[in-house]
Enzyme design. Structure first.
Site, PDB file in Angstrom:
ATOM      1  N   GLU A 175       0.859  -1.143  -0.039  1.00  0.00           N
ATOM      2  CA  GLU A 175       0.192   0.108  -0.072  1.00  0.00           C
ATOM      3  C   GLU A 175       0.963   1.229  -0.021  1.00  0.00           C
ATOM      4  OE1 GLU A 175       0.976   1.673   2.902  1.00  0.00           O
ATOM      5  OE2 GLU A 175       1.969  -0.108   3.499  1.00  0.00           O
ATOM      6  N   GLU A 318       4.236  -0.545   2.038  1.00  0.00           N
ATOM      7  CA  GLU A 318       4.543  -1.072   0.381  1.00  0.00           C
ATOM      8  C   GLU A 318       4.508  -2.357   0.289  1.00  0.00           C
ATOM      9  OE1 GLU A 318       8.237   0.649  -0.749  1.00  0.00           O
ATOM     10  OE2 GLU A 318       7.831   2.563  -0.210  1.00  0.00           O
TER      11      GLU A 318
END
Length: 353
Positions: A175, A318
């Protein structure tokens, strides 16, 4: 839209018991003392049950990075401005982010999904599933509408379905979104009854004063919105984020297709809690990669019934922790496929080891 989600959750079946048993029998036949590979053996058994084969192989691995903006950023809860979400989007798409590096090392593809960035992005590698341009300020009212939350979940389901159609055999959740640790902490508080001071962490590296402010913002958001813990869509719409909803949909879509999902950190944990609330059986398809440096993450994993493989103090997000765990997945698969049995190696059985 809720009917479409229920159709997906209704297809989530429990792990295959026969494949699980075959994996246990194979592990016990390999040239080693029983249980001597510790938690790698438990992982091997879980993967067998998920994939319905005792010797799985995951050649096509996909990190899905869901990106969205958060209106709560206007409250000053992050060390970075909201514009960084858009700026980092291009870094992901050009292959320069940390998860890109670790995914390349782990033999995985990175798919970057715009599910709610507050701006327009043009790039040939972009997957555009934008539901809206970021959420509203949850400290002043609902982050989004109920329909927006449902649309974001279904967008995640569709990303999973399309990736599997194109050959993906295992997912890693990732994300990007400035302010998303605030939303994730609020989701943890709302769903699990955890106090904000326990759920909230330092996110992008905020100091003590700003952390106290972040906690007060979460408290205000919960008071203003009174999210219903028995209704995960209500929680998502009032204090969640679009990328959290999208990742919840990705998890549900993958589970319905018997595809394992390696969870990353705190934001992925919030998405997993939503997925669990919508379909408790989906936790069987989740693999916890690491314990985040965010203090609430361990609580999330406890509530999910998962034990992380790594504890490295990571708090980047991430999908970085998930990408690192691809090496464990590969190790387990190779052990199950390549390691000799007592019989094939002509070695006396475990009773003599």
């Amino acid at each position: 839209m809720i009917t479409a989600i229920q159709e997906v959750t209704g297809r989530i079946a429990p792990p295959d018991e026969k494949a699980t048993l075959r994996a246990v029998l194979r592990l016990n036949s390999l040239t080693k003392p029983p249980g001597s590979l510790g938690r790698l053996e438990a992982l091997a058994v879980r993967l067998a049950g998920i994939s319905k084969v005792e010797q799985p192989c995951y050649s096509k691995r996909t990190v899905v990075v869901m990106a969205a903006d958060h209106g709560v950023c206007c409250e000053g809860v992050s060390a970075f401005p909201q514009e960084v979400t858009m700026q980092m989007a291009y870094n992901f798409l050009s292959g320069g982010a940390a998860v890109n590096v670790l995914a390349r090392q782990g033999g995985a593809e990175v798919q970057f999904v715009d599910i709610g960035i507050n701006g327009d992005i043009t790039h040939p590698q972009l997957i555009d599933r934008k539901v809206r341009r970021g959420t509203d300020n949850m400290a002043a009212g609902p982050a989004m509408s109920r329909d927006d939350a449902l649309r974001a979940i279904l967008a995640g389901v569709q990303v999973a379905q399309e990736a599997v159609k194109n050959g993906t055999e295992i997912f890693i959740t990732g994300e990007m979104g400035i302010g998303n640790t605030t939303a994730s902490a609020a989701v943890l508080c709302a769903l699990e009854g955890i106090p904000p001071e326990t759920a909230a962490g330092r996110g992008t590296g905020i100091d003590d004063e700003r952390l106290r402010h972040k906690i007060s913002v979460i408290e205000r958001a919960l008071q203003v919105n009174t999210p219903n813990p028995a209704d995960p869509i209500d929680v998502l719409s009032k204090v969640g984020g679009l990328e959290i909803a999208g990742l919840a949909g990705l998890i549900l879509g993958a589970a319905a297709l018997r595809i394992p999902v390696i969870l990353d950190g705190f934001i992925s944990g919030a998405a997993a809690l939503v997925a669990k609330a919508l379909a408790p059986e989906s936790t069987a398809y989740m693999i916890a990669s690491h314990v985040s440096g965010e203090q609430g993450h361990k609580l999330m994993l406890d509530r999910l019934g998962l034990e992380a493989l790594l504890d490295l103090g990571l708090r980047l997000g991430e999908g970085t922790g998930g990408a690192l765990c691809l090496h464990f997945i590969e190790a387990v698969c190779r052990i199950m496929r390549e390691m000799a049995t007592f019989e094939s190696a002509g070695v006396s059985g475990s009773e003599s080891v």
